[in-house]
Scaffold this motif. Structure first.
Motif, short mmCIF file in Angstrom:
data_model
loop_
_atom_site.label_atom_id
_atom_site.label_comp_id
_atom_site.label_asym_id
_atom_site.label_seq_id
_atom_site.Cartn_x
_atom_site.Cartn_y
_atom_site.Cartn_z
N ARG A 15 -11.58 22.85 -11.61
CA ARG A 15 -11.02 22.47 -13.09
C ARG A 15 -11.06 23.92 -13.72
O ARG A 15 -11.81 24.82 -13.56
CB ARG A 15 -12.19 21.64 -13.57
CG ARG A 15 -11.79 21.55 -15.13
CD ARG A 15 -12.64 20.40 -15.68
NE ARG A 15 -12.41 20.24 -17.12
CZ ARG A 15 -13.09 19.44 -17.83
NH1 ARG A 15 -13.97 18.60 -17.46
NH2 ARG A 15 -12.72 19.22 -18.91
N THR A 16 -10.31 24.13 -14.93
CA THR A 16 -9.96 25.06 -15.49
C THR A 16 -10.44 24.71 -16.90
O THR A 16 -9.80 24.04 -17.48
CB THR A 16 -8.60 25.57 -15.47
OG1 THR A 16 -8.07 26.27 -14.19
CG2 THR A 16 -8.38 26.94 -16.45
N TYR A 17 -11.24 25.38 -17.72
CA TYR A 17 -11.79 25.04 -18.88
C TYR A 17 -11.20 25.92 -20.07
O TYR A 17 -11.02 27.13 -19.89
CB TYR A 17 -13.35 25.25 -19.05
CG TYR A 17 -14.17 24.30 -18.13
CD1 TYR A 17 -14.54 23.05 -18.65
CD2 TYR A 17 -14.27 24.54 -16.84
CE1 TYR A 17 -15.34 22.22 -18.00
CE2 TYR A 17 -15.12 23.59 -16.00
CZ TYR A 17 -15.60 22.67 -16.63
OH TYR A 17 -16.11 21.46 -15.97
N HIS A 43 -15.28 26.59 -10.67
CA HIS A 43 -14.63 26.35 -11.66
C HIS A 43 -13.80 27.59 -12.26
O HIS A 43 -14.07 28.82 -11.63
CB HIS A 43 -15.58 25.86 -12.96
CG HIS A 43 -16.19 26.89 -13.43
ND1 HIS A 43 -17.41 27.09 -12.99
CD2 HIS A 43 -16.24 27.70 -14.49
CE1 HIS A 43 -18.21 27.88 -13.54
NE2 HIS A 43 -17.42 28.32 -14.67
N LYS A 44 -12.92 27.43 -13.19
CA LYS A 44 -12.11 28.28 -13.74
C LYS A 44 -12.16 28.30 -15.19
O LYS A 44 -12.50 27.20 -15.71
CB LYS A 44 -10.49 28.71 -13.36
CG LYS A 44 -10.35 28.80 -11.74
CD LYS A 44 -9.09 28.64 -11.28
CE LYS A 44 -8.80 28.51 -10.01
NZ LYS A 44 -7.23 28.64 -9.43
N HIS A 45 -11.71 29.40 -15.96
CA HIS A 45 -11.55 29.10 -17.45
C HIS A 45 -10.40 30.13 -17.97
O HIS A 45 -10.17 30.80 -17.44
CB HIS A 45 -12.59 29.46 -18.20
CG HIS A 45 -13.76 30.35 -17.57
ND1 HIS A 45 -13.47 31.69 -17.59
CD2 HIS A 45 -15.13 30.15 -17.23
CE1 HIS A 45 -14.43 32.19 -16.97
NE2 HIS A 45 -15.43 31.22 -16.51
N GLU A 46 -10.14 29.72 -19.11
CA GLU A 46 -8.58 30.45 -19.53
C GLU A 46 -8.97 31.73 -20.43
O GLU A 46 -8.16 32.30 -20.72
CB GLU A 46 -7.90 29.58 -20.74
CG GLU A 46 -7.29 28.38 -19.81
CD GLU A 46 -6.84 27.24 -20.82
OE1 GLU A 46 -6.98 27.47 -22.23
OE2 GLU A 46 -6.00 26.37 -20.47
N PRO A 79 -9.65 35.58 -16.60
CA PRO A 79 -9.14 34.34 -16.86
C PRO A 79 -8.80 33.93 -15.56
O PRO A 79 -8.04 34.58 -14.83
CB PRO A 79 -8.36 34.35 -17.87
CG PRO A 79 -8.74 35.52 -18.60
CD PRO A 79 -9.22 36.72 -17.73
N HIS A 80 -8.79 32.36 -15.42
CA HIS A 80 -8.19 31.88 -14.13
C HIS A 80 -8.95 32.33 -12.77
O HIS A 80 -8.43 32.03 -11.73
CB HIS A 80 -6.76 31.77 -14.15
CG HIS A 80 -5.97 31.23 -15.50
ND1 HIS A 80 -6.15 30.22 -15.68
CD2 HIS A 80 -5.54 32.04 -16.41
CE1 HIS A 80 -5.41 29.90 -16.59
NE2 HIS A 80 -5.23 30.93 -17.33
N ARG A 81 -9.96 32.93 -12.67
CA ARG A 81 -10.72 33.48 -11.39
C ARG A 81 -11.84 32.50 -11.29
O ARG A 81 -12.49 32.10 -12.10
CB ARG A 81 -11.28 34.79 -11.63
CG ARG A 81 -12.07 35.39 -10.48
CD ARG A 81 -11.01 35.52 -9.28
NE ARG A 81 -10.05 36.31 -9.72
CZ ARG A 81 -10.16 37.60 -9.57
NH1 ARG A 81 -11.04 38.16 -9.09
NH2 ARG A 81 -8.95 38.38 -9.72
N MET A 82 -11.70 31.71 -9.88
CA MET A 82 -12.57 30.87 -9.61
C MET A 82 -14.17 31.61 -9.46
O MET A 82 -14.29 32.41 -8.73
CB MET A 82 -12.07 30.05 -8.20
CG MET A 82 -12.94 28.89 -7.92
SD MET A 82 -12.45 27.97 -6.47
CE MET A 82 -12.84 29.17 -5.19
#
Length: 323
Positions: A15-17, A43-46, A79-82
């Motif tokens: 999931r990307t938060y 997870h990932k995040h923006e 950003p977008h790095r698991m």
């Protein structure tokens, strides 16, 4: 040990938060472990994130590696790095979240391309770019300066008074600058190696594009080197280093890969496919193809078509492929 699969998706998708889901503000936020339940699955995040370990010992799983995450360590996440940190009992930490626009409003780079930003353009990005290669653990005296900056960030983030955001932005830049200067030698060496790899990747991409358009002809090493903007000697060295093959071996491999596509996508005769792939002699083509696949071109085609047809199940009005 590889990180566990994300539990919030039965298919295993990570999931990307968005910032709004994990922060109290859309530009910047800093919180301790009491603020929100930590994410203990990949997870990932923006947005950008900095995790600060204040006490205890654990690991930060990021990308394809696990880095030690001990007291006085900062860990930087693009950003977008698991990634994920287990956070066992007995650990204390801070999490800093901020958007790209907040810190670099003039950096017109897609978040997915941040890893390739040159050091000269945005040196403060270096800890994020090379987190998988370095451990940013400060000694006690160095961490005192880090703690002072974190205290300022927390105080101004809570107050949000006139010019608080300017103070936060300045403190965040100081924190990144402190890290960059402490590990300047290592970061410069990694950046130089990355630039060299990027240059090699670009040259290989030019080579493969050239070969794709010339497979039916008779491309030479000199022609390919001109297309790749390299000398023939260096191109031969680069191909060997990147693929373990000679130029001739790579050319043959590309021709056989194209032949494989044509065998499945067209009903053309074997001799015509051999010609389109640059093999003047159908018998030589069949011999090389058999060396590669263990079957003749016609036998391989028949087998693969049977396999593909066997995976298709007819449903009303469409064809569904089982995977």
């Amino acid at each position: 040990m590889p990180p566990p699969r994300a539990s919030n998706d039965p298919a295993g998708a990570v999931r990307t938060y968005a910032m709004v889901e994990r922060s109290s503000h859309l530009d910047f936020d800093i919180r301790d472990q009491s603020g929100r339940t930590p994410l203990t699955q990949p997870h990932k995040h923006e947005y950008f994130q900095i995790q600060v370990n204040l006490e205890g010992h654990t690991q930060h799983h990021i990308g394809g590696v696990a880095r030690p995450f001990t007291a006085r360590t900062l860990s930087f996440v693009l950003p977008h790095r698991m990634h994920f940190v287990p956070h066992p009992p007995g650990t204390r930490w801070l999490v800093v979240n901020f958007s790209q626009r907040f810190l670099w409003p003039g950096l017109a780079v897609d978040p997915l391309d941040l890893e390739d930003v040159p050091l000269a353009l945005a040196p403060e990005l270096a800890p994020f770019q090379f987190q998988e290669h370095l451990d940013f653990t400060f000694d006690e005296s160095g961490f005192g300066a880090v703690q002072a900056l974190l205290d300022t960030l927390q105080r101004e983030n809570t107050a949000r008074r006139l010019a608080s955001l300017a103070c936060i932005r300045g403190g965040l830049l100081q924190l990144l600058a402190l890290t960059c200067q402490r590990w300047e030698g290592e970061l410069r060496a990694l950046a130089a190696a990355q630039a060299q790899r990027g240059s090699r990747r670009a040259a290989m991409a030019r080579l493969l594009r050239y070969l794709r358009g010339e497979l039916a002809g008779d491309p030479t090493l000199a022609d390919a080197a001109e297309a790749a903007c390299l000398s023939p000697n260096y191109l031969a060295h680069l191909i060997k280093k990147e693929t373990g093959k000679t130029f001739t071996e790579l050319l043959t491999e590309r021709r056989l890969a194209l032949a494989q596509e044509l065998l499945l996508a067209t009903g053309e005769r074997i001799g015509e496919i051999a010609r389109r792939c640059g093999f003047a002699d159908e018998a030589y083509f069949a011999r090389r193809f058999r060396q590669w696949h263990g079957l003749s071109p016609s036998a391989w085609r028949a087998q693969r078509l049977r396999e593909l047809q066997g995976t298709a199940v007819a449903v009303p009005g469409s064809v569904q492929v089982l995977r």
